[in-house]
Design a protein around this motif. Structure first.
Motif, mmCIF file in Angstrom:
data_model
loop_
_atom_site.group_PDB
_atom_site.id
_atom_site.type_symbol
_atom_site.label_atom_id
_atom_site.label_comp_id
_atom_site.label_asym_id
_atom_site.label_seq_id
_atom_site.Cartn_x
_atom_site.Cartn_y
_atom_site.Cartn_z
ATOM 1 N N LEU A 1 47.045 35.417 32.406
ATOM 2 C CA LEU A 1 46.468 35.171 33.677
ATOM 3 C C LEU A 1 45.894 36.206 34.649
ATOM 4 O O LEU A 1 45.462 36.080 35.406
ATOM 5 C CB LEU A 1 47.863 34.326 34.960
ATOM 6 C CG LEU A 1 47.974 33.257 34.505
ATOM 7 C CD1 LEU A 1 49.077 32.779 34.764
ATOM 8 C CD2 LEU A 1 46.689 31.884 34.651
ATOM 9 N N CYS A 2 45.847 36.953 33.265
ATOM 10 C CA CYS A 2 44.850 38.967 34.067
ATOM 11 C C CYS A 2 44.144 39.506 33.209
ATOM 12 O O CYS A 2 44.697 40.656 33.451
ATOM 13 C CB CYS A 2 46.015 39.082 35.018
ATOM 14 S SG CYS A 2 45.687 40.091 36.468
ATOM 15 N N TYR B 1 43.843 29.195 35.044
ATOM 16 C CA TYR B 1 43.132 30.044 34.815
ATOM 17 C C TYR B 1 41.509 29.891 34.371
ATOM 18 O O TYR B 1 41.495 29.027 33.218
ATOM 19 C CB TYR B 1 43.736 31.376 33.518
ATOM 20 C CG TYR B 1 43.447 32.844 32.914
ATOM 21 C CD1 TYR B 1 42.963 33.842 34.320
ATOM 22 C CD2 TYR B 1 42.439 32.911 31.964
ATOM 23 C CE1 TYR B 1 42.343 34.550 33.893
ATOM 24 C CE2 TYR B 1 41.822 33.785 32.051
ATOM 25 C CZ TYR B 1 41.830 34.726 32.740
ATOM 26 O OH TYR B 1 41.028 35.982 32.338
ATOM 27 N N ASN C 1 40.298 33.496 38.012
ATOM 28 C CA ASN C 1 40.448 34.999 37.086
ATOM 29 C C ASN C 1 41.609 35.824 37.715
ATOM 30 O O ASN C 1 42.324 34.956 39.100
ATOM 31 C CB ASN C 1 39.364 36.047 36.327
ATOM 32 C CG ASN C 1 38.235 36.181 37.784
ATOM 33 O OD1 ASN C 1 39.433 36.731 38.003
ATOM 34 N ND2 ASN C 1 37.728 36.861 36.885
ATOM 35 N N CYS C 2 41.965 37.183 37.198
ATOM 36 C CA CYS C 2 43.509 37.959 37.479
ATOM 37 C C CYS C 2 42.735 38.331 38.910
ATOM 38 O O CYS C 2 43.137 38.379 39.971
ATOM 39 C CB CYS C 2 43.303 38.737 36.579
ATOM 40 S SG CYS C 2 44.702 40.005 36.971
ATOM 41 N N THR D 1 44.344 37.901 42.949
ATOM 42 C CA THR D 1 45.354 38.636 43.049
ATOM 43 C C THR D 1 44.498 38.435 44.467
ATOM 44 O O THR D 1 44.979 38.907 45.577
ATOM 45 C CB THR D 1 44.699 39.960 42.592
ATOM 46 O OG1 THR D 1 45.103 40.165 41.191
ATOM 47 C CG2 THR D 1 45.643 41.398 43.119
ATOM 48 N N HIS E 1 43.941 45.697 34.690
ATOM 49 C CA HIS E 1 44.550 44.261 34.815
ATOM 50 C C HIS E 1 45.148 45.295 36.930
ATOM 51 O O HIS E 1 44.970 46.252 36.221
ATOM 52 C CB HIS E 1 45.671 44.539 34.463
ATOM 53 C CG HIS E 1 46.757 43.111 34.358
ATOM 54 N ND1 HIS E 1 46.754 42.319 34.266
ATOM 55 C CD2 HIS E 1 47.871 43.785 35.450
ATOM 56 C CE1 HIS E 1 48.293 41.689 34.491
ATOM 57 N NE2 HIS E 1 48.177 42.191 35.375
ATOM 58 N N ASN F 1 47.607 44.251 39.948
ATOM 59 C CA ASN F 1 48.773 43.274 40.309
ATOM 60 C C ASN F 1 49.020 44.049 42.083
ATOM 61 O O ASN F 1 48.831 44.303 42.220
ATOM 62 C CB ASN F 1 50.076 42.847 39.474
ATOM 63 C CG ASN F 1 50.233 44.470 39.331
ATOM 64 O OD1 ASN F 1 50.582 45.361 39.879
ATOM 65 N ND2 ASN F 1 51.143 44.659 38.614
ATOM 66 N N ASP G 1 52.983 40.007 39.261
ATOM 67 C CA ASP G 1 51.665 39.557 38.347
ATOM 68 C C ASP G 1 51.841 38.225 37.516
ATOM 69 O O ASP G 1 52.509 37.807 37.669
ATOM 70 C CB ASP G 1 52.305 41.000 37.510
ATOM 71 C CG ASP G 1 51.820 41.416 36.200
ATOM 72 O OD1 ASP G 1 50.985 40.769 35.775
ATOM 73 O OD2 ASP G 1 51.786 43.123 36.386
ATOM 74 N N PHE G 2 50.138 37.912 37.429
ATOM 75 C CA PHE G 2 49.845 36.703 36.772
ATOM 76 C C PHE G 2 49.967 37.411 35.732
ATOM 77 O O PHE G 2 49.724 36.155 34.598
ATOM 78 C CB PHE G 2 48.648 36.499 37.419
ATOM 79 C CG PHE G 2 48.806 36.162 38.917
ATOM 80 C CD1 PHE G 2 48.890 35.712 39.666
ATOM 81 C CD2 PHE G 2 48.039 37.235 39.823
ATOM 82 C CE1 PHE G 2 49.843 35.259 40.765
ATOM 83 C CE2 PHE G 2 48.293 37.406 40.881
ATOM 84 C CZ PHE G 2 48.169 36.537 41.716
ATOM 85 N N ASP G 3 50.375 38.102 35.114
ATOM 86 C CA ASP G 3 50.173 38.050 33.444
ATOM 87 C C ASP G 3 51.875 38.753 32.891
ATOM 88 O O ASP G 3 52.159 39.766 32.513
ATOM 89 C CB ASP G 3 49.424 39.736 33.011
ATOM 90 C CG ASP G 3 48.905 39.649 31.077
ATOM 91 O OD1 ASP G 3 49.873 39.112 30.568
ATOM 92 O OD2 ASP G 3 47.974 39.883 31.048
#
Length: 394
Positions: free
Chosen positions: A5-6, A97, A115-116, A120, A157, A159, A182-184
Protein backbone atom coordinates in the motif's frame (compact mmCIF):
# COMPACT_ATOMS: atom_id res chain seq x y z
CA UNK A 1 5.13 -1.68 -8.85
CA UNK A 2 5.76 -3.00 -5.40
CA UNK A 3 2.64 -4.83 -4.28
CA UNK A 4 1.84 -3.10 -1.07
CA UNK A 5 0.00 0.00 0.00
CA UNK A 6 2.85 2.45 -0.18
CA UNK A 7 5.01 2.52 -3.27
CA UNK A 8 5.91 6.07 -4.08
CA UNK A 9 7.32 6.80 -7.51
CA UNK A 10 10.11 9.23 -6.75
CA UNK A 11 12.65 8.77 -9.48
CA UNK A 12 13.26 7.42 -12.97
CA UNK A 13 15.37 5.11 -15.23
CA UNK A 14 18.20 3.21 -13.54
CA UNK A 15 17.75 5.10 -10.35
CA UNK A 16 20.14 4.80 -7.47
CA UNK A 17 20.11 5.75 -3.79
CA UNK A 18 21.83 7.31 -0.79
CA UNK A 19 25.54 7.46 0.02
CA UNK A 20 28.03 10.31 0.19
CA UNK A 21 29.76 11.39 -3.02
CA UNK A 22 32.51 13.23 -1.21
CA UNK A 23 35.19 11.46 -3.27
CA UNK A 24 33.63 12.48 -6.56
CA UNK A 25 33.89 15.80 -8.32
CA UNK A 26 30.81 16.95 -10.21
CA UNK A 27 30.72 20.15 -12.24
CA UNK A 28 28.93 23.00 -10.51
CA UNK A 29 25.28 23.30 -11.45
CA UNK A 30 23.75 26.24 -13.23
CA UNK A 31 21.46 28.67 -11.47
CA UNK A 32 17.98 27.12 -11.12
CA UNK A 33 16.49 29.90 -13.23
CA UNK A 34 18.68 28.75 -16.13
CA UNK A 35 17.41 25.16 -15.98
CA UNK A 36 14.04 25.58 -17.66
CA UNK A 37 13.25 25.06 -21.37
CA UNK A 38 9.73 26.47 -21.68
CA UNK A 39 10.00 27.02 -25.44
CA UNK A 40 11.01 23.39 -26.07
CA UNK A 41 7.96 21.77 -24.46
CA UNK A 42 5.01 23.56 -25.98
CA UNK A 43 1.57 21.95 -26.08
CA UNK A 44 -1.21 22.46 -28.61
CA UNK A 45 -3.75 21.70 -25.89
CA UNK A 46 -4.27 23.73 -22.68
CA UNK A 47 -2.47 22.15 -19.73
CA UNK A 48 -4.00 22.18 -16.26
CA UNK A 49 -1.82 21.40 -13.25
CA UNK A 50 -3.71 20.63 -10.05
CA UNK A 51 -3.49 23.36 -7.43
CA UNK A 52 -2.82 22.70 -3.75
CA UNK A 53 -6.48 23.43 -3.06
CA UNK A 54 -7.65 20.91 -5.67
CA UNK A 55 -5.28 18.24 -4.38
CA UNK A 56 -6.42 18.38 -0.75
CA UNK A 57 -9.98 19.66 -1.12
CA UNK A 58 -12.91 17.72 0.35
CA UNK A 59 -16.47 17.79 -0.95
CA UNK A 60 -19.65 18.06 1.13
CA UNK A 61 -20.04 14.29 1.41
CA UNK A 62 -16.51 13.84 2.72
CA UNK A 63 -16.93 16.65 5.25
CA UNK A 64 -20.20 15.08 6.41
CA UNK A 65 -18.40 11.78 6.94
CA UNK A 66 -15.77 13.50 9.09
CA UNK A 67 -18.44 15.15 11.25
CA UNK A 68 -20.32 11.87 11.61
CA UNK A 69 -17.41 9.51 12.37
CA UNK A 70 -14.61 11.71 13.73
CA UNK A 71 -16.48 13.82 16.27
CA UNK A 72 -14.94 15.91 19.04
CA UNK A 73 -15.79 13.33 21.69
CA UNK A 74 -13.09 10.96 20.39
CA UNK A 75 -9.43 10.93 21.39
CA UNK A 76 -6.78 11.29 18.69
CA UNK A 77 -6.00 7.57 18.89
CA UNK A 78 -9.66 6.71 18.43
CA UNK A 79 -9.97 9.09 15.50
CA UNK A 80 -6.93 7.55 13.81
CA UNK A 81 -8.36 4.04 14.16
CA UNK A 82 -11.82 5.08 12.95
CA UNK A 83 -10.29 6.88 9.97
CA UNK A 84 -8.23 3.87 8.90
CA UNK A 85 -11.18 1.54 9.39
CA UNK A 86 -13.39 3.75 7.26
CA UNK A 87 -10.83 3.94 4.44
CA UNK A 88 -10.10 0.22 4.22
CA UNK A 89 -13.11 -1.59 5.65
CA UNK A 90 -15.02 -3.45 2.93
CA UNK A 91 -18.29 -2.10 4.35
CA UNK A 92 -17.10 1.50 3.99
CA UNK A 93 -14.76 3.00 1.37
CA UNK A 94 -12.68 -0.17 0.81
CA UNK A 95 -9.81 1.62 -0.94
CA UNK A 96 -7.74 -0.51 -3.29
CA UNK A 97 -4.09 0.05 -4.13
CA UNK A 98 -3.12 1.11 -7.64
CA UNK A 99 0.49 2.15 -8.13
CA UNK A 100 -0.47 4.37 -11.07
CA UNK A 101 -3.23 6.24 -9.26
CA UNK A 102 -1.56 9.60 -8.62
CA UNK A 103 -4.83 11.33 -7.77
CA UNK A 104 -6.34 14.01 -5.55
CA UNK A 105 -8.07 13.38 -2.23
CA UNK A 106 -11.55 13.52 -3.77
CA UNK A 107 -10.60 11.27 -6.69
CA UNK A 108 -9.11 8.67 -4.36
CA UNK A 109 -12.13 8.75 -2.06
CA UNK A 110 -14.77 8.37 -4.76
CA UNK A 111 -12.88 6.13 -7.22
CA UNK A 112 -11.68 3.94 -4.32
CA UNK A 113 -8.28 3.66 -5.99
CA UNK A 114 -5.03 5.29 -4.87
CA UNK A 115 -1.30 4.81 -4.57
CA UNK A 116 0.67 5.59 -1.43
CA UNK A 117 0.99 9.29 -2.15
CA UNK A 118 -2.72 9.68 -2.83
CA UNK A 119 -3.64 7.65 0.25
CA UNK A 120 -1.45 9.92 2.33
CA UNK A 121 -3.03 13.04 0.79
CA UNK A 122 -6.53 11.69 1.41
CA UNK A 123 -5.83 10.68 5.00
CA UNK A 124 -4.21 14.05 5.72
CA UNK A 125 -7.14 15.99 4.25
CA UNK A 126 -9.68 14.02 6.31
CA UNK A 127 -7.59 14.16 9.48
CA UNK A 128 -7.03 17.89 9.08
CA UNK A 129 -10.78 18.44 8.68
CA UNK A 130 -11.24 16.49 11.93
CA UNK A 131 -8.88 18.85 13.74
CA UNK A 132 -6.13 16.28 14.25
CA UNK A 133 -2.54 17.45 14.72
CA UNK A 134 -0.95 15.65 11.77
CA UNK A 135 2.29 15.91 9.80
CA UNK A 136 4.00 14.24 6.85
CA UNK A 137 7.04 12.01 7.20
CA UNK A 138 9.55 10.84 4.62
CA UNK A 139 10.76 7.35 5.51
CA UNK A 140 14.36 6.41 4.81
CA UNK A 141 13.70 3.01 3.23
CA UNK A 142 16.56 1.18 1.49
CA UNK A 143 16.84 1.87 -2.22
CA UNK A 144 14.38 -0.36 -4.02
CA UNK A 145 13.95 -0.63 -7.78
CA UNK A 146 11.03 -2.13 -9.68
CA UNK A 147 11.04 -2.77 -13.42
CA UNK A 148 8.17 -1.17 -15.33
CA UNK A 149 8.42 -2.12 -19.00
CA UNK A 150 11.70 -0.75 -20.31
CA UNK A 151 12.34 1.43 -17.26
CA UNK A 152 13.53 0.77 -13.73
CA UNK A 153 11.68 2.78 -11.11
CA UNK A 154 12.92 3.65 -7.64
CA UNK A 155 10.29 3.56 -4.92
CA UNK A 156 10.22 5.62 -1.75
CA UNK A 157 7.83 5.97 1.13
CA UNK A 158 5.86 8.58 3.05
CA UNK A 159 3.52 8.25 6.00
CA UNK A 160 1.65 10.40 8.53
CA UNK A 161 2.41 11.20 12.16
CA UNK A 162 -0.46 12.14 14.47
CA UNK A 163 0.36 13.89 17.73
CA UNK A 164 -2.09 14.13 20.61
CA UNK A 165 -3.48 17.61 21.16
CA UNK A 166 -2.36 19.49 24.26
CA UNK A 167 -5.94 20.40 25.08
CA UNK A 168 -6.86 19.30 28.60
CA UNK A 169 -10.00 17.45 27.54
CA UNK A 170 -8.14 15.42 24.92
CA UNK A 171 -5.30 13.81 26.77
CA UNK A 172 -4.00 10.28 26.22
CA UNK A 173 -4.60 8.06 29.23
CA UNK A 174 -2.36 5.28 27.96
CA UNK A 175 0.09 4.69 25.16
CA UNK A 176 2.32 7.02 23.20
CA UNK A 177 1.35 10.57 22.41
CA UNK A 178 2.45 10.05 18.80
CA UNK A 179 0.63 7.74 16.40
CA UNK A 180 2.08 6.76 13.04
CA UNK A 181 -0.39 6.07 10.24
CA UNK A 182 1.38 3.90 7.70
CA UNK A 183 -0.14 2.08 4.75
CA UNK A 184 2.75 -0.37 4.31
CA UNK A 185 3.03 -3.14 6.91
CA UNK A 186 6.58 -3.94 5.76
CA UNK A 187 7.83 -0.41 6.42
CA UNK A 188 5.94 -0.15 9.70
CA UNK A 189 7.37 -3.47 10.87
CA UNK A 190 10.95 -2.54 9.99
CA UNK A 191 10.81 0.81 11.85
CA UNK A 192 13.02 2.64 9.37
CA UNK A 193 14.19 6.11 10.40
CA UNK A 194 12.05 8.98 9.18
CA UNK A 195 11.98 12.76 9.21
CA UNK A 196 9.19 15.30 9.06
CA UNK A 197 8.63 17.10 5.77
CA UNK A 198 6.58 20.21 5.11
CA UNK A 199 3.40 20.24 3.06
CA UNK A 200 5.11 22.00 0.13
CA UNK A 201 7.62 19.14 -0.11
CA UNK A 202 4.83 16.58 -0.25
CA UNK A 203 3.19 18.66 -2.98
CA UNK A 204 6.48 18.65 -4.89
CA UNK A 205 6.56 14.86 -4.55
CA UNK A 206 3.02 14.67 -5.96
CA UNK A 207 3.95 16.80 -8.98
CA UNK A 208 7.17 14.80 -9.37
CA UNK A 209 5.15 11.58 -9.45
CA UNK A 210 2.83 13.00 -12.07
CA UNK A 211 5.78 14.18 -14.14
CA UNK A 212 7.46 10.76 -14.04
CA UNK A 213 4.15 9.13 -14.99
CA UNK A 214 3.79 11.40 -18.01
CA UNK A 215 7.38 10.63 -19.05
CA UNK A 216 6.43 6.96 -19.12
CA UNK A 217 3.46 7.95 -21.29
CA UNK A 218 5.83 9.97 -23.53
CA UNK A 219 3.73 13.09 -23.00
CA UNK A 220 6.78 15.29 -22.62
CA UNK A 221 5.07 18.73 -22.59
CA UNK A 222 2.83 17.68 -19.69
CA UNK A 223 5.73 15.93 -17.94
CA UNK A 224 7.75 19.13 -18.20
CA UNK A 225 5.00 21.26 -16.68
CA UNK A 226 4.60 18.87 -13.73
CA UNK A 227 8.33 18.65 -13.07
CA UNK A 228 8.77 22.41 -13.38
CA UNK A 229 5.89 22.84 -10.91
CA UNK A 230 7.62 20.40 -8.54
CA UNK A 231 10.88 22.37 -8.64
CA UNK A 232 9.05 25.66 -8.09
CA UNK A 233 6.95 24.25 -5.24
CA UNK A 234 10.07 23.04 -3.43
CA UNK A 235 13.26 24.31 -5.07
CA UNK A 236 15.36 22.10 -2.75
CA UNK A 237 13.67 18.84 -3.75
CA UNK A 238 16.56 17.10 -5.49
CA UNK A 239 14.60 14.27 -7.09
CA UNK A 240 12.48 16.64 -9.18
CA UNK A 241 15.56 18.32 -10.64
CA UNK A 242 16.98 14.86 -11.37
CA UNK A 243 13.81 13.83 -13.17
CA UNK A 244 13.88 17.07 -15.13
CA UNK A 245 17.35 15.98 -16.23
CA UNK A 246 15.94 12.64 -17.36
CA UNK A 247 13.29 14.45 -19.40
CA UNK A 248 15.96 16.60 -21.05
CA UNK A 249 18.02 13.51 -21.85
CA UNK A 250 15.02 11.70 -23.37
CA UNK A 251 14.27 14.73 -25.54
CA UNK A 252 17.87 15.15 -26.72
CA UNK A 253 18.86 18.21 -24.65
CA UNK A 254 22.04 16.65 -23.28
CA UNK A 255 23.75 19.82 -22.02
CA UNK A 256 20.67 20.82 -20.07
CA UNK A 257 20.32 17.26 -18.74
CA UNK A 258 23.87 17.44 -17.37
CA UNK A 259 23.13 20.80 -15.75
CA UNK A 260 19.92 19.51 -14.15
CA UNK A 261 21.66 16.38 -12.81
CA UNK A 262 24.50 18.50 -11.43
CA UNK A 263 22.06 20.82 -9.70
CA UNK A 264 20.23 17.85 -8.17
CA UNK A 265 23.55 16.54 -6.84
CA UNK A 266 24.50 19.98 -5.48
CA UNK A 267 21.25 19.99 -3.48
CA UNK A 268 21.68 16.43 -2.19
CA UNK A 269 25.22 15.15 -2.18
CA UNK A 270 24.05 11.57 -1.59
CA UNK A 271 21.71 11.55 -4.61
CA UNK A 272 23.08 8.47 -6.32
CA UNK A 273 20.03 8.51 -8.57
CA UNK A 274 21.22 11.61 -10.39
CA UNK A 275 24.83 10.44 -10.23
CA UNK A 276 23.84 7.22 -11.98
CA UNK A 277 21.87 9.04 -14.64
CA UNK A 278 24.81 11.43 -15.11
CA UNK A 279 27.09 8.43 -15.69
CA UNK A 280 24.67 7.12 -18.33
CA UNK A 281 24.71 10.51 -20.01
CA UNK A 282 28.52 10.59 -20.01
CA UNK A 283 28.56 7.15 -21.66
CA UNK A 284 26.24 8.34 -24.41
CA UNK A 285 28.40 11.42 -24.94
CA UNK A 286 31.60 9.39 -25.28
CA UNK A 287 33.04 10.36 -21.89
CA UNK A 288 33.83 6.87 -20.54
CA UNK A 289 36.42 7.85 -17.92
CA UNK A 290 34.00 10.20 -16.14
CA UNK A 291 31.24 7.60 -16.35
CA UNK A 292 33.42 4.78 -15.03
CA UNK A 293 34.52 6.82 -12.02
CA UNK A 294 30.90 7.41 -11.03
CA UNK A 295 29.87 3.80 -11.74
CA UNK A 296 32.67 2.41 -9.56
CA UNK A 297 31.67 4.65 -6.68
CA UNK A 298 27.99 3.74 -7.00
CA UNK A 299 28.68 0.00 -7.19
CA UNK A 300 30.68 0.21 -3.97
CA UNK A 301 27.81 2.02 -2.29
CA UNK A 302 25.14 -0.43 -3.48
CA UNK A 303 26.80 -3.83 -3.34
CA UNK A 304 25.48 -4.66 0.15
CA UNK A 305 21.93 -3.67 -0.73
CA UNK A 306 19.76 -6.73 -1.53
CA UNK A 307 17.49 -4.61 -3.74
CA UNK A 308 20.45 -3.77 -5.95
CA UNK A 309 20.96 -7.48 -6.63
CA UNK A 310 17.23 -7.87 -7.18
CA UNK A 311 17.45 -5.08 -9.76
CA UNK A 312 20.26 -6.93 -11.52
CA UNK A 313 18.07 -10.02 -11.45
CA UNK A 314 15.18 -8.07 -12.98
CA UNK A 315 17.47 -6.71 -15.67
CA UNK A 316 18.82 -10.17 -16.47
CA UNK A 317 15.30 -11.62 -16.57
CA UNK A 318 14.18 -8.82 -18.90
CA UNK A 319 17.09 -9.73 -21.20
CA UNK A 320 16.09 -13.43 -20.97
CA UNK A 321 19.38 -14.31 -19.21
CA UNK A 322 17.61 -16.57 -16.75
CA UNK A 323 20.69 -18.32 -15.34
CA UNK A 324 22.21 -14.96 -14.48
CA UNK A 325 18.89 -13.75 -13.05
CA UNK A 326 18.79 -16.72 -10.68
CA UNK A 327 22.28 -15.89 -9.39
CA UNK A 328 21.28 -12.30 -8.65
CA UNK A 329 17.99 -13.25 -6.94
CA UNK A 330 19.82 -15.79 -4.78
CA UNK A 331 22.31 -13.10 -3.74
CA UNK A 332 19.45 -10.78 -2.83
CA UNK A 333 17.87 -13.54 -0.73
CA UNK A 334 21.21 -14.25 0.93
CA UNK A 335 21.32 -10.62 2.08
CA UNK A 336 17.61 -10.44 3.03
CA UNK A 337 15.47 -13.58 3.06
CA UNK A 338 12.22 -11.87 4.13
CA UNK A 339 11.21 -10.13 0.86
CA UNK A 340 8.54 -11.90 -1.17
CA UNK A 341 9.52 -10.07 -4.37
CA UNK A 342 12.93 -11.79 -4.41
CA UNK A 343 11.36 -15.26 -4.24
CA UNK A 344 8.79 -14.32 -6.87
CA UNK A 345 11.58 -13.24 -9.22
CA UNK A 346 13.41 -16.50 -8.51
CA UNK A 347 10.23 -18.48 -9.23
CA UNK A 348 9.78 -16.74 -12.59
CA UNK A 349 13.38 -17.43 -13.60
CA UNK A 350 13.15 -21.11 -12.62
CA UNK A 351 9.89 -21.42 -14.55
CA UNK A 352 11.55 -20.05 -17.68
CA UNK A 353 14.13 -22.83 -17.32
CA UNK A 354 11.36 -25.46 -16.92
CA UNK A 355 12.50 -26.15 -13.36
CA UNK A 356 8.95 -26.45 -12.07
CA UNK A 357 9.74 -28.00 -8.67
CA UNK A 358 12.19 -25.23 -7.82
CA UNK A 359 9.77 -22.63 -9.15
CA UNK A 360 6.97 -24.03 -6.98
CA UNK A 361 9.19 -23.96 -3.88
CA UNK A 362 10.11 -20.31 -4.50
CA UNK A 363 6.45 -19.41 -5.06
CA UNK A 364 5.51 -21.03 -1.75
CA UNK A 365 8.08 -18.83 -0.03
CA UNK A 366 6.68 -15.76 -1.78
CA UNK A 367 3.13 -16.62 -0.68
CA UNK A 368 4.25 -17.13 2.92
CA UNK A 369 6.11 -13.82 3.08
CA UNK A 370 3.68 -11.41 1.42
CA UNK A 371 1.46 -9.39 3.75
CA UNK A 372 -0.88 -8.00 1.10
CA UNK A 373 -4.08 -9.94 0.33
CA UNK A 374 -4.24 -8.99 -3.36
CA UNK A 375 -0.63 -10.01 -3.94
CA UNK A 376 -1.13 -13.22 -1.99
CA UNK A 377 -4.11 -14.11 -4.20
CA UNK A 378 -2.02 -13.53 -7.32
CA UNK A 379 0.81 -15.65 -5.96
CA UNK A 380 -1.53 -18.48 -4.97
CA UNK A 381 -3.02 -18.48 -8.47
CA UNK A 382 0.47 -18.75 -9.97
CA UNK A 383 1.37 -21.48 -7.47
CA UNK A 384 -1.73 -23.49 -8.42
CA UNK A 385 -0.76 -23.05 -12.07
CA UNK A 386 2.69 -24.46 -11.31
CA UNK A 387 1.23 -27.40 -9.37
CA UNK A 388 -1.08 -28.21 -12.28
CA UNK A 389 1.74 -28.16 -14.84
CA UNK A 390 4.04 -30.15 -12.58
CA UNK A 391 1.33 -32.83 -12.27
CA UNK A 392 0.52 -32.95 -15.99
CA UNK A 393 4.23 -33.20 -16.87
CA UNK A 394 4.47 -36.31 -14.77
Amino acid sequence: MKSNLCSLLLCFPLLLACQSNQNLHVNQASSPTDLYLDNQFLSLEPIHIETELEIFQLDDGMRAMVQDKLGNNLTTQQKARVLLDHLFNEESIALSYDGNANVTARQAYHNKLANCMSLTILAYALADEAGMNISFQDVDVPEYWVRNGQYSLLTGHVNLLVEESDEVNKRVVWGARKIRIDFDPFVAKKSFPSHTIEKHTLLAMFYNNKGAEEMLNKNYPLAYQYLKKATITDSDFSSAWGNLGVLYKLSGHYDMAESAYSHAISLQGDNLTSLGNLALLFTIQGRPEEAQKIDAFIHKARVKNPYYHALLGNEAFFKQSYHQAIKHYKKAIQLDDEQHEFYFGLAKAYYKQDKLALSKYAMKKAVALTKTKDTQKQYIAKLNFLKYHETTNH
